[in-house]
Design a protein around this motif. Sequence first.
Motif, short mmCIF file in Angstrom:
data_model
loop_
_atom_site.label_atom_id
_atom_site.label_comp_id
_atom_site.label_asym_id
_atom_site.label_seq_id
_atom_site.Cartn_x
_atom_site.Cartn_y
_atom_site.Cartn_z
N ASP A 93 0.80 -1.22 0.00
CA ASP A 93 0.00 0.00 0.00
C ASP A 93 0.84 1.27 0.00
N LYS A 150 2.26 2.98 -2.73
CA LYS A 150 2.06 2.82 -4.17
C LYS A 150 3.38 2.88 -4.95
N ASP A 197 -3.20 2.54 -2.49
CA ASP A 197 -2.63 3.88 -2.31
C ASP A 197 -2.88 4.34 -0.87
N ASP A 213 -1.15 6.54 0.81
CA ASP A 213 -0.98 7.98 0.99
C ASP A 213 -2.29 8.72 0.75
N THR A 214 -3.09 8.23 -0.18
CA THR A 214 -4.37 8.88 -0.50
C THR A 214 -5.49 8.39 0.41
N ASP A 215 -5.56 7.10 0.64
CA ASP A 215 -6.71 6.51 1.32
C ASP A 215 -6.47 6.23 2.81
#
Length: 489
Positions: free
Chosen positions: A128, A130, A148, A150-152
């Motif tokens: 995770d 990415k 991802d 960093d995003t989620d």
Amino acid sequence: MQPRIVLALALAVGTAVVAAPAHAAAPAPHVLHIGIDGMLATRVDAANAPNLKKLRAEGTDGRSLLYASPMAATSSGPGWSTMLTGVWPDKHMVKDNSFSGNKLNQYPDWLSRAESANHALDTWAAMDWKAIGDNIIGTGLDTKLVYDGDTDGYVGHDATIATKAETHLLNDAADATFAYFGQVDIVGHNSGASSQAYLNEIARIDGYVGRLLAAVAARPNRANEKWLVLVGTDHGHTPTGGHGGSTLDERTTFVLAWGDGVGVAQPKTTRLVDLPASALLHLGVAVPAVLDGRSVTQVDADPFESVTLRSAASESIPASILGFSHTFPAGWSLDTANLPAGGVTEWAGWALTTDAFWSSAQRDQGRETFVRGRGTIAVADSDEWADTTAATGKTYDSTLWTPSKAVSGSTVKVNLTHWYRQEGNQRGYVVVKWNGGAAQTVKTYSADSVNGPDSLTLTAPAGATSVQIGFRLVGVNNWYWAIDDVRVS
């Protein structure tokens, strides 16, 4: 026809016929690589982490140190590139998290190497962060799951990876598996490695480790399989949080090996690059010569490892960090006849020492980059020796001699791993004594050497029956020469 005639005769007279036992098939090899981002090895003992502690107690717990700048920052890009490819940043050229200028296409990750060598292998990876999926892990695997964080957010994706890896290990062939978890690093940044939150996060990930181990144990054909479980991290963390610099906490990594046939050990010669070689060897895949690693379970035969090191004498280095010695293994000798008195005790002539001790003497001067040295190394350091008023302006001059070796042919080959750093009028000399005679210079270093393996081939003079090789450093408050794994043949 003869076997049928014999069988018919035996049956006719009522003799029992027992078929010769078939050779049992060798257990099928499997590798599980668990990657935990930013987990400081020294904090596991304080955490509620029974599964990681079990692996350490029952397996090979190899601690390791990273490089530092200018080779690369102690950040995730270089760390995971190093751990997954098995080469150091001066080869894969990942210097930071930008991945700019990298040569990862020349140095595939170990799962991609396994897949290329044997397409029948079931190769599986989930991560995770990415960037690992985008830059390091290749596209040819049977299964590659990239989330991802960093995003989620990493918490949810870590849980998903644990569940999917658990199912995969229970139900699939699972020959080569990589499962990455990222949240420990996030907590390290937010709260620091000294915090209770960091310990709590290690405990949470330890639960995932336990689930994956249980899945391996519950496999229907487990009795006929040979498993190797590898656990590693890309870098450590400072007590207050963060990494990228050259402190020992930031540079601390580990490779933990556990499984069928893996012995209990705490080697001091492990490096992070050893994980891919360990995985490939277990799977029966040839390890390419370009890799910098070896099996994490390999016993090091370097005689330097036999010497007991002591704590600091005059350097301000904690007693817990060992150490140095001017006593060398049997047959080796230290020549300080031309070394003036008055310099720093630890560096008064060639010294046996460790990466941790030597780099702690003075950080950020390239000492951290001798990554191909392992465990105990030999160091001549005119810069650190001159750090006293009594040594100011004086010439450092010391020679380290190998044991005498019999000469049986016309050539002598010298192999070593070293890092010579040049400055000013400093010189490094390889010298030789034939039959115990006068020293002769056979090579002079006046520029930075390769940081790694090197070799010299010497022509033996007529009548030569023995040889000694010496390494001499001469300089006035200049740089250093570090040497390891010297072999004369």
